[in-house]
Design an enzyme around this catalytic site. Structure first.
Site, PDB file in Angstrom:
ATOM      1  N   GLU A 433      16.213 -33.899  -3.283  1.00  0.00           N
ATOM      2  CA  GLU A 433      16.548 -33.550  -4.671  1.00  0.00           C
ATOM      3  C   GLU A 433      16.145 -34.647  -5.657  1.00  0.00           C
ATOM      4  O   GLU A 433      16.815 -34.864  -6.662  1.00  0.00           O
ATOM      5  CB  GLU A 433      18.045 -33.243  -4.811  1.00  0.00           C
ATOM      6  CG  GLU A 433      18.473 -31.953  -4.157  1.00  0.00           C
ATOM      7  CD  GLU A 433      17.623 -30.770  -4.610  1.00  0.00           C
ATOM      8  OE1 GLU A 433      17.511 -30.547  -5.824  1.00  0.00           O
ATOM      9  OE2 GLU A 433      17.082 -30.073  -3.735  1.00  0.00           O
ATOM     10  N   ALA A 526      18.491 -48.647 -16.027  1.00  0.00           N
ATOM     11  CA  ALA A 526      19.081 -47.345 -15.697  1.00  0.00           C
ATOM     12  C   ALA A 526      20.289 -47.505 -14.784  1.00  0.00           C
ATOM     13  O   ALA A 526      21.303 -46.810 -14.937  1.00  0.00           O
ATOM     14  CB  ALA A 526      18.026 -46.453 -15.047  1.00  0.00           C
TER      15      ALA A 526
END
EC number: 1.3.3.-
Length: 659
Positions: A433, A526
């Site tokens: 994913e 991030a």
């Protein structure tokens, strides 16, 4: 009455002594962890119902079975479950089915794993009303079994390069599904190998030679009565993997295979009989399945980690090894500070990740509802957030699970511990994913835009408002101060990466290349942004707990989580003189202080995860603590303990008899 509700006569005495030390009610913390008293009550009701049904259990541990035997085991249990689940559960209720599946099937997969996670949600969120009426109930009842086929042999994360085509034929009102190259073969979808009758296929929609991009199609691949493969379809299993081998991941290719026009999912995009295309209200409304999957992944990772913590902490209370002072009694290994440093941060992460999972679940549900009404305002924020959470949580959960395995010594390496299984199931999510580095870079693009707004003094979205927020210099609120440190680190990393990139642009380097040249800095930014989100959510959830004793325990765990994560990023704290080395040392001491406070309640905290032995599947993590005698029993079940083994009779005996 003891505060720990798992105390029973005849248990390992060390484990019992640990449970008597509890300073809080384990049922109260269990309710917090599982989302409320009603949810906890329902989990226990379902578990009791499963216990009554012996035909849902296995005779041997999975580790003692071949892959083919295990596939047969889970398929047998699935059939038995689907025939009886209506007697005690609502098969349309996600919570009911999740609890039952974890108990009956375990975490290594079964034929409906991707069916439940991706196939059914895609129908629910992307099929129109008529299509939902055609397919949904059959899917929910297991009359058809499906998966989600997007990833190809040659391309996964780069969706724009996916090759499979669905070309509309106006004369027959059909789509022609085709796999033009070997690299266009669908690869990896769970259940595809042998189990699925249908797939939701992601393919390029082509009308009159024009490519309208990727769209989902409902495609039958096997006859659901005979299980024979449809003509024009090539499908099979891709073989064994590092883990999750009760899922038959497969390959799929098509040779000009035809399906009806109405087999394109048409809630958002439409193709008329005449071949007229109607675009969706937002180009990324098809992301709903992916967003749902990621929100569920975060929850599953938190739960895998909780299982690993239950195993390693219980075992660390039972296991005595070595002496702190020579000549004294052997100590519980949980008393060693090094052992606590290995596993207690993972214990704190359980609650932090569980809170993040609940938050993003709710955000995802709200986003899907808004999309159904044509409102896509929150989609970009949620997509970016889910990318960061997927990357950070899967990495840190698998990291903490492996530390739990190592903390159990040699026995942790045995399949009897279940820790190797937990690790392979967890670490797989670092790549499926969306590979984690790519996920961080997708979040980075969002942060890059936010940084540009911050530099211009424009209004900021709540998730990134910290970019223009001043540092808190003085406060007596410990959590506020620590969260300010998280904000400082995230702000420093984001703005540093952005300004470095802009400097290169000024030198004539194109934006895309300038971004790529600082991609390592962007991934660090991030991560910091995501850790800030998790930290804020954890603190908020702790502050909302009304039970004073539970609040105290969670406060200690939150302090441990925050201080541990800050020390992991400590270089950013001293950069530019933000904090002194003495300040950082105080944060480091907070870790040790929090570990010392957690030690007394550690066993009771993991007991509060309320995971039964049947679900935990671990000899080391048994509720009663009788580890050694049951390790011996587990070993006796190995098929290699049978007499007249072929490898001995055919090779070893003839070899040794001649020497």
């Amino acid at each position: 009455m003891p505060l720990n509700k798992l105390i029973q006569d005849g248990d390992n005495q060390d484990l019992t002594d640990e449970r008597f030390k509890a300073t809080f009610d384990t049922d109260a913390l269990a309710a917090v962890f599982h989302g409320g008293e009603d949810a906890l009550k329902r989990i226990r009701e379902l578990r009791d119902e499963v216990t009554k049904r012996w035909h849902l259990f296995d005779a041997l541990p999975g580790a003692h079975r071949t892959r083919a035997e295990r596939m047969e085991d889970v398929s047998r249990k699935l059939k038995n479950l689907m025939e009886s689940v209506g007697e005690f559960a609502d098969f349309t209720n996600n919570l009911d089915m999740l609890v039952i599946i974890r108990d009956v099937m375990g975490i290594e997969g079964f034929p409906l794993a991707l069916h439940n996670l991706m196939f059914v949600p895609t129908i629910q969120n992307q099929a129109d009303d008529e299509q939902t009426e055609w397919w949904l109930m059959d899917a929910l009842q297991g009359k058809i079994i499906g998966t989600y086929a997007q990833t190809e042999l040659g391309h996964g994360t780069n969706l724009g390069a996916i090759e499979t085509t669905a070309t509309y034929d106006k004369l027959t009102e059909e789509f022609i599904i085709h796999t033009p190259t070997t690299t266009a073969t669908k690869w990896w979808p769970g259940g595809l190998g042998t189990s699925c009758t249908h797939v939701v296929l992601v393919a390029n929609l082509i009308i009159d030679t024009k490519n309208y991009g990727l769209h989902p199609f409902f495609v039958p691949i096997r006859d659901r009565n005979s299980y024979s493969v449809m003509s024009g379809v090539r499908v099979g299993d891709i073989g064994t993997k590092m883990g999750v081998n009760c899922v038959d991941n497969g390959f799929l290719a098509f040779d000009n295979y035809r399906i009806p026009r109405r087999n394109m999912l048409m809630k958002h995009s439409k193709v008329s009989k005449e071949g007229l295309y109607t675009a969706p209200s937002h180009p990324k409304v098809g992301y709903t399945t992916m967003l749902y999957m990621r929100s569920e992944m975060i929850y599953h990772q938190a739960y895998y980690l909780a299982m690993a913590m239950a195993i390693s902490i219980r075992y660390s209370a039972v296991r005595r090894q070595g002496e702190i002072k020579p000549g004294t009694q052997e100590v519980q290994i949980l008393d060693y500070q090094t052992q606590q440093y290995r596993i207690f941060p993972g214990l704190a992460r359980c609650f932090a990740f569980n809170t993040a999972a609940a938050t993003v679940r709710q955000m995802t549900e709200n986003c899907i509802k808004q999309l159904s009404h044509g409102n896509s305002d929150v989609l970009a924020d949620l997509h970016a957030l889910s990318c960061g959470l997927k990357a950070v949580v899967t990495h840190q959960a698998s990291q903490s699970i492996d530390q739990a395995r190592q903390a159990c010594g040699g026995h942790g390496y045995s399949d009897a511990s279940y820790l190797p299984t937990l690790y392979t199931c967890s670490v797989g999510a670092c790549t499926y994913e969306g590979e984690n580095m790519v996920m961080l870079l997708q979040l980075s693009k969002y942060l890059m835009k936010a940084a540009a707004k911050a530099e211009k003094g424009e209004e900021m979205a709540p998730l990134v408002a910290y970019l223009v927020k001043p540092d808190i210099t003085e406060t007596n609120d410990k959590f506020a101060k620590m969260l300010s440190h998280f904000e400082h680190i995230a702000r420093h990393r984001v703005m540093h990466a952005y300004r470095q990139m802009i400097e290169e642009e000024k030198q004539g380097i194109e934006r895309d290349y300038a971004f790529a040249n600082h991609s390592v800095d962007w991934t660090k930014a991030a991560r910091a942004h995501t850790k800030l989100f998790i930290a804020r959510g954890f603190v908020k959830s702790v502050q909302e707990v009304s039970d004073e004793a539970v609040h105290d325990v969670l406060t200690t765990l939150a302090e441990l989580y925050l201080s541990y994560e800050l020390i992991e990023m400590s270089a950013d704290l001293t950069a530019n003189g933000y904090l002194s080395e003495s300040d950082v040392q105080q944060i480091r001491h907070q870790i040790y202080d929090s570990m010392r406070k957690t030690r007394r309640n550690a066993v009771s905290i993991v007991d509060s995860f309320d995971i039964c032995d049947r679900e935990l599947r671990s000899v080391l993590g048994r509720r009663d603590g009788h580890v050694y005698e049951n390790l011996y029993k587990w070993a006796q079940m190995s098929p290699l303990n049978e007499r007249n083994l072929p490898h001995v009779e055919k090779y070893l005996k003839p070899m040794t008899s001649k020497l």
